[in-house]
Enzyme design. Structure first.
Site, short mmCIF file in Angstrom:
data_model
loop_
_atom_site.label_atom_id
_atom_site.label_comp_id
_atom_site.label_asym_id
_atom_site.label_seq_id
_atom_site.Cartn_x
_atom_site.Cartn_y
_atom_site.Cartn_z
N VAL A 72 -11.06 5.10 4.34
CA VAL A 72 -12.09 5.05 3.05
C VAL A 72 -13.36 4.71 3.78
CG1 VAL A 72 -12.08 2.31 3.34
CG2 VAL A 72 -12.18 3.00 1.57
N ASP A 124 -7.11 -2.49 -0.87
CA ASP A 124 -6.47 -3.61 0.27
C ASP A 124 -6.08 -3.12 1.46
OD1 ASP A 124 -3.22 -2.24 -0.13
OD2 ASP A 124 -5.00 -1.65 -1.65
N GLY A 157 -4.05 3.16 -0.51
CA GLY A 157 -5.22 2.22 -0.43
C GLY A 157 -6.29 2.30 0.54
N GLU A 158 -6.57 0.85 0.54
CA GLU A 158 -7.97 0.68 1.03
C GLU A 158 -9.02 0.48 0.61
OE1 GLU A 158 -6.33 3.10 5.65
OE2 GLU A 158 -8.39 3.05 4.38
N GLY A 159 -8.54 1.10 -1.14
CA GLY A 159 -9.51 0.97 -1.76
C GLY A 159 -10.02 3.08 -2.02
#
Length: 346
Positions: free
Chosen positions: A94, A172, A314-316
């Protein structure tokens, strides 16, 4: 715990933006979702045409999950603190996307099971506890921890808004987090575990069946408590997921739009809507993940994802990848000529 109904993005501005869209020097409907997104951004800003999205801010809420010690992930929990350090260094997946698209990134430790020695103090300033409870055998959090995590999320949203955020993103990090997120969605929608629980980090068939069994065990253990959103969060989520929920609630109440990411943020959006009815009008879905629970939650919220790229990082990351699409939508609604201005006077 239910807040007052959240007013929707300015209806009169939405109407003006829709009228402007219809009057652009483009064929009717030719801009598709870009036109719809431009109208939504305009309504959330309360101005038409909309302002360029120059201040986009992502917060990654990190935490470990007790259930990750029970065979639900393809990766060990030690990855969580390692990834927090990677975010701090700006070297995660990200991070690369955010640098490419001008998105500010902030990572916060809500429940990482590590002291994170050497990590900047502001990353750990809001820590609630080390890891959450293993939800199939115990509550994730106490009532006090749930309330604290929720207020952290609200506080962080206010801080990001005070820093100038026009658009907030939620991210997240936490090995095993698709397990509590799946349980949250199942509880909110009244569905059994096997209909919502996916492969997360890519577990095999045997591990998937085991993961589904643990999610069902968590649901059975929580019982009727899931009728109350804060009780459900205490029983089934984690400090990072509760904080994300508070972040979403505060953003909606403050009138700042949010671009959601994958399963974790969309699961939290279900609870934000329960706690603050009307909040969903302030949310857009950045992308469709590979998790069945996310698709089910998006359907419940009435949100259609901007991107569908098979992402499960994930991670945004999916939300950040969608930012250029929203910026494109704004540019079209702002800068395309009006057909009326091009027509010669009669």
């Amino acid at each position: 715990m239910t807040a007052a109904v959240v007013p929707p993005p300015a209806p009169e501005v939405r109407a003006r933006a829709a009228e402007r869209l219809a009057g652009l020097a483009t064929p009717a409907g030719a801009l598709g979702r870009l036109g719809e997104l431009g109208v939504w951004v305009s309504a959330t800003q309360g101005v038409c045409p909309p302002e360029p999205l120059t201040e986009v801010r992502l917060v990654i809420f990190a935490g470990d999950h007790g259930v990750a010690q029970h065979g639900v992930s393809a990766y060990p929990p030690a990855i969580t603190p390692a990834m927090v350090r990677t975010f701090v260094l700006g070297k995660a997946g990200v991070s690369a996307l955010a640098a490419a698209h001008g998105v500010h990134v902030r990572v916060l430790d809500l429940g990482v099971d590590d002291d994170l020695e050497g990590v900047p103090a502001d990353v750990q300033a809001h820590k609630v506890r080390r890891s959450s409870g293993a939800i199939h055998v115990e509550d994730a959090l106490s009532a006090d921890e749930t309330a604290r995590a929720f207020e952290v999320g609200r506080t962080v949203a206010r801080e990001e808004i005070a820093a100038g955020a026009q658009l907030l993103l939620s991210g997240d990090m936490g090995i095993g987090n698709t397990t509590p997120a799946s349980a949250m969605v199942a509880a909110a929608l009244g569905l059994p575990a096997d209909e919502v629980t996916g492969r997360g980090t890519g577990v095999d068939d045997a591990a998937l069946r085991h993961k589904q069994a643990l999610v069902q065990q968590a649901l059975d253990r929580a019982g009727d408590r899931v009728a109350d959103p804060m009780d459900a969060l205490a029983a089934l989520s984690s400090a990072d997921l509760v904080a994300t929920t508070g972040y979403l609630v505060q953003a909606a109440e403050s009138g700042v739009p949010v671009l959601l990411d994958g399963l974790m943020s969309v699961a939290c959006a279900l609870y934000a809507e329960q706690i603050a009815p009307g909040a969903t009008a302030w949310f857009a879905a950045g992308h469709r993940s590979t998790e069945p629970a996310q698709a089910l939650a998006l359907d419940k919220l009435g949100l259609s994802p901007v991107l569908d790229l098979g992402l499960r990082l994930g991670e945004g990351s999916g939300a950040v990848a969608a930012v250029p699409v929203l910026r494109s939508a704004v540019a079209l609604l702002r800068d395309v000529a009006l057909l009326a201005d091009l027509m010669p006077p009669e």
